[in-house]
Design a protein around this motif. Structure first.
Motif, PDB file in Angstrom:
ATOM      1  N   GLU A   1       0.799  -1.418   0.071  1.00  0.00           N
ATOM      2  CA  GLU A   1       0.042   0.095  -0.165  1.00  0.00           C
ATOM      3  C   GLU A   1       0.841   1.374   0.046  1.00  0.00           C
ATOM      4  O   GLU A   1       0.251   2.281  -0.729  1.00  0.00           O
ATOM      5  N   THR A   2       2.182   1.330   0.525  1.00  0.00           N
ATOM      6  CA  THR A   2       2.946   2.281   0.863  1.00  0.00           C
ATOM      7  C   THR A   2       3.816   2.391  -0.495  1.00  0.00           C
ATOM      8  O   THR A   2       4.713   3.441  -0.755  1.00  0.00           O
ATOM      9  N   GLY A   3       3.777   1.508  -1.502  1.00  0.00           N
ATOM     10  CA  GLY A   3       4.504   1.419  -2.469  1.00  0.00           C
ATOM     11  C   GLY A   3       5.924   1.221  -2.249  1.00  0.00           C
ATOM     12  O   GLY A   3       6.946   1.076  -3.099  1.00  0.00           O
ATOM     13  N   LEU A   4       6.173   0.277  -1.202  1.00  0.00           N
ATOM     14  CA  LEU A   4       7.619   0.137  -1.037  1.00  0.00           C
ATOM     15  C   LEU A   4       8.125  -1.232  -1.922  1.00  0.00           C
ATOM     16  O   LEU A   4       9.021  -1.276  -2.300  1.00  0.00           O
ATOM     17  N   VAL A   5       7.229  -2.239  -1.768  1.00  0.00           N
ATOM     18  CA  VAL A   5       7.250  -3.576  -2.454  1.00  0.00           C
ATOM     19  C   VAL A   5       6.038  -3.774  -3.270  1.00  0.00           C
ATOM     20  O   VAL A   5       4.996  -4.126  -2.243  1.00  0.00           O
ATOM     21  N   VAL A   6       5.910  -3.748  -4.478  1.00  0.00           N
ATOM     22  CA  VAL A   6       4.593  -4.099  -5.075  1.00  0.00           C
ATOM     23  C   VAL A   6       4.801  -5.379  -5.610  1.00  0.00           C
ATOM     24  O   VAL A   6       5.931  -5.672  -6.566  1.00  0.00           O
ATOM     25  N   PRO A   7       3.772  -6.581  -5.610  1.00  0.00           N
ATOM     26  CA  PRO A   7       4.152  -7.705  -6.436  1.00  0.00           C
ATOM     27  C   PRO A   7       3.945  -7.421  -7.663  1.00  0.00           C
ATOM     28  O   PRO A   7       3.846  -6.530  -8.512  1.00  0.00           O
ATOM     29  N   SER A   8       5.058  -8.341  -8.351  1.00  0.00           N
ATOM     30  CA  SER A   8       5.503  -8.326  -9.892  1.00  0.00           C
ATOM     31  C   SER A   8       4.135  -8.700 -10.803  1.00  0.00           C
ATOM     32  O   SER A   8       4.191  -8.305 -11.756  1.00  0.00           O
TER      33      SER A   8
ATOM     34  N   LEU B   1       9.739   4.975   6.449  1.00  0.00           N
ATOM     35  CA  LEU B   1       9.294   4.297   5.412  1.00  0.00           C
ATOM     36  C   LEU B   1       9.940   5.159   4.017  1.00  0.00           C
ATOM     37  O   LEU B   1      10.274   4.837   2.870  1.00  0.00           O
ATOM     38  N   ASP B   2       9.745   6.276   4.223  1.00  0.00           N
ATOM     39  CA  ASP B   2      10.538   7.242   3.146  1.00  0.00           C
ATOM     40  C   ASP B   2      11.909   7.251   2.836  1.00  0.00           C
ATOM     41  O   ASP B   2      12.256   7.100   1.784  1.00  0.00           O
ATOM     42  N   GLN B   3      12.852   6.545   4.080  1.00  0.00           N
ATOM     43  CA  GLN B   3      14.118   6.206   3.823  1.00  0.00           C
ATOM     44  C   GLN B   3      14.345   5.208   3.019  1.00  0.00           C
ATOM     45  O   GLN B   3      15.117   4.859   2.300  1.00  0.00           O
ATOM     46  N   MET B   4      13.342   3.956   3.332  1.00  0.00           N
ATOM     47  CA  MET B   4      13.395   2.811   2.842  1.00  0.00           C
ATOM     48  C   MET B   4      13.009   2.921   1.481  1.00  0.00           C
ATOM     49  O   MET B   4      13.954   2.272   0.351  1.00  0.00           O
ATOM     50  N   ARG B   5      12.106   3.548   0.998  1.00  0.00           N
ATOM     51  CA  ARG B   5      11.791   3.905  -0.360  1.00  0.00           C
ATOM     52  C   ARG B   5      12.933   4.790  -1.148  1.00  0.00           C
ATOM     53  O   ARG B   5      13.257   4.348  -2.351  1.00  0.00           O
ATOM     54  N   ASP B   6      13.591   5.691  -0.644  1.00  0.00           N
ATOM     55  CA  ASP B   6      14.748   6.397  -1.193  1.00  0.00           C
ATOM     56  C   ASP B   6      15.857   5.453  -1.460  1.00  0.00           C
ATOM     57  O   ASP B   6      16.412   5.245  -2.527  1.00  0.00           O
TER      58      ASP B   6
ATOM     59  N   LEU C   1      15.769   1.925  -1.817  1.00  0.00           N
ATOM     60  CA  LEU C   1      15.271   1.139  -2.691  1.00  0.00           C
ATOM     61  C   LEU C   1      15.258   1.634  -3.985  1.00  0.00           C
ATOM     62  O   LEU C   1      15.616   1.052  -5.130  1.00  0.00           O
ATOM     63  N   ASP C   2      14.712   2.992  -4.375  1.00  0.00           N
ATOM     64  CA  ASP C   2      15.035   3.608  -5.615  1.00  0.00           C
ATOM     65  C   ASP C   2      16.580   3.753  -5.903  1.00  0.00           C
ATOM     66  O   ASP C   2      16.862   3.580  -7.072  1.00  0.00           O
ATOM     67  N   ALA C   3      17.362   4.190  -5.240  1.00  0.00           N
ATOM     68  CA  ALA C   3      18.776   4.280  -5.568  1.00  0.00           C
ATOM     69  C   ALA C   3      19.400   2.995  -6.015  1.00  0.00           C
ATOM     70  O   ALA C   3      20.044   3.065  -7.018  1.00  0.00           O
TER      71      ALA C   3
ATOM     72  N   LEU D   1      23.010   6.086 -17.116  1.00  0.00           N
ATOM     73  CA  LEU D   1      23.219   6.791 -16.161  1.00  0.00           C
ATOM     74  C   LEU D   1      24.382   7.421 -16.392  1.00  0.00           C
ATOM     75  O   LEU D   1      25.408   6.795 -16.804  1.00  0.00           O
ATOM     76  N   GLU D   2      24.408   8.836 -16.253  1.00  0.00           N
ATOM     77  CA  GLU D   2      25.506   9.506 -16.509  1.00  0.00           C
ATOM     78  C   GLU D   2      26.469   9.438 -15.046  1.00  0.00           C
ATOM     79  O   GLU D   2      26.028   9.056 -14.223  1.00  0.00           O
ATOM     80  N   VAL D   3      27.767   9.894 -15.573  1.00  0.00           N
ATOM     81  CA  VAL D   3      28.910   9.530 -14.414  1.00  0.00           C
ATOM     82  C   VAL D   3      28.306  10.169 -13.049  1.00  0.00           C
ATOM     83  O   VAL D   3      28.140   9.805 -12.044  1.00  0.00           O
ATOM     84  N   ARG D   4      27.857  11.558 -13.345  1.00  0.00           N
ATOM     85  CA  ARG D   4      27.458  12.212 -12.036  1.00  0.00           C
ATOM     86  C   ARG D   4      26.430  11.759 -11.172  1.00  0.00           C
ATOM     87  O   ARG D   4      26.315  11.621 -10.150  1.00  0.00           O
ATOM     88  N   GLU D   5      25.424  11.334 -12.097  1.00  0.00           N
ATOM     89  CA  GLU D   5      24.267  10.573 -11.600  1.00  0.00           C
ATOM     90  C   GLU D   5      24.329   9.386 -10.768  1.00  0.00           C
ATOM     91  O   GLU D   5      24.089   9.140  -9.594  1.00  0.00           O
ATOM     92  N   ARG D   6      25.425   8.373 -11.343  1.00  0.00           N
ATOM     93  CA  ARG D   6      25.714   7.370 -10.812  1.00  0.00           C
ATOM     94  C   ARG D   6      26.751   7.689  -9.416  1.00  0.00           C
ATOM     95  O   ARG D   6      26.309   7.012  -8.580  1.00  0.00           O
ATOM     96  N   GLU D   7      27.273   8.700  -9.432  1.00  0.00           N
ATOM     97  CA  GLU D   7      28.195   9.051  -8.161  1.00  0.00           C
ATOM     98  C   GLU D   7      27.092   9.418  -7.084  1.00  0.00           C
ATOM     99  O   GLU D   7      27.300   9.232  -6.026  1.00  0.00           O
ATOM    100  N   ALA D   8      26.078  10.455  -7.591  1.00  0.00           N
ATOM    101  CA  ALA D   8      25.143  10.746  -6.627  1.00  0.00           C
ATOM    102  C   ALA D   8      24.339   9.595  -5.884  1.00  0.00           C
ATOM    103  O   ALA D   8      24.124   9.569  -4.842  1.00  0.00           O
ATOM    104  N   LEU D   9      23.887   8.485  -6.641  1.00  0.00           N
ATOM    105  CA  LEU D   9      23.352   7.450  -6.156  1.00  0.00           C
ATOM    106  C   LEU D   9      24.354   6.563  -5.360  1.00  0.00           C
ATOM    107  O   LEU D   9      23.989   6.059  -4.218  1.00  0.00           O
ATOM    108  N   VAL D  10      25.416   6.330  -5.802  1.00  0.00           N
ATOM    109  CA  VAL D  10      26.308   5.712  -4.818  1.00  0.00           C
ATOM    110  C   VAL D  10      26.398   6.484  -3.540  1.00  0.00           C
ATOM    111  O   VAL D  10      26.698   5.931  -2.398  1.00  0.00           O
TER     112      VAL D  10
END
Length: 130
Positions: free
Chosen positions: A27-34, A65-70, A72-74, A84-93
Motif C-alpha cells: 500500500e505504501t509502494g515499497l514493494v509491489v508484487p510483480s 518508510l521514506d528512507q526505505m523507499r529512497d 530502494l530507488d537508488a 546513467l551519467e557518471v555524475r548521476e551514478r556517483e550521486a546514487l552511490v
C-alpha cells in the motif's frame, strides 16, 4: 522476470513478515508484487522477496518508510545501470553510502544497548544467586 512466482503466504514465511505487514508495504509502494494470478492473488518474484528483506533489515535500525523507499530507488537505479551519467551514478552511490554509514552507526548504538542489557540481566542473576 526472475523465475518462480510465489504467493504472499510463501513470501511471508520466507521473510518472516506477516501478511498484514507485506500488504502495508504494498500500500505504501515499497514493494509491489510483480504480477497477479488470474484469480487476483499477489504473485512475488525472488527480486520482490529481496526488496522485502531490505525493508525488514532497515526497520529495526529506525529507518523511516521514506528512507526505505529512497534507498530502494537508488539501488534499483544503480542495478539497472542503463543510461546513467557518471555524475548521476556517483550521486546514487553517495546516497547508498550514506545509508550504509547510518546503518553502521545504528548497529554500534544497538551493540551498546545490548551490552547494557546483558550487564543488567547478569546483575539481576547474580543478585538472585547470591
Amino acid at each position: 522476470m526472475d523465475g518462480k512466482r510465489m504467493q504472499i503466504g510463501e513470501v511471508a514465511a520466507r521473510t518472516e513478515l506477516s501478511l498484514r505487514t507485506i500488504r502495508h508495504y504494498e500500500e505504501t509502494g515499497l514493494v509491489v508484487p510483480s504480477a497477479r494470478s488470474q484469480g487476483g492473488f499477489r504473485l512475488y518474484t525472488e527480486t520482490d522477496v529481496q526488496r522485502l528483506m531490505v525493508v525488514r533489515r532497515m526497520k529495526p535500525l529506525g529507518f523511516t518508510l521514506d528512507q526505505m523507499r529512497d534507498l530502494l530507488d537508488a539501488t534499483d537505479r544503480l542495478d539497472s545501470g542503463s543510461g546513467l551519467e557518471v555524475r548521476e551514478r556517483e550521486a546514487l552511490v553517495d546516497r547508498v553510502r550514506a545509508y550504509e554509514q547510518a546503518a553502521t552507526e545504528q548497529v554500534d548504538k544497538l551493540r551498546v544497548q545490548l551490552a547494557r542489557a546483558e550487564d543488567f540481566a547478569a546483575t539481576l542473576g547474580a543478585r538472585l544467586r547470591g
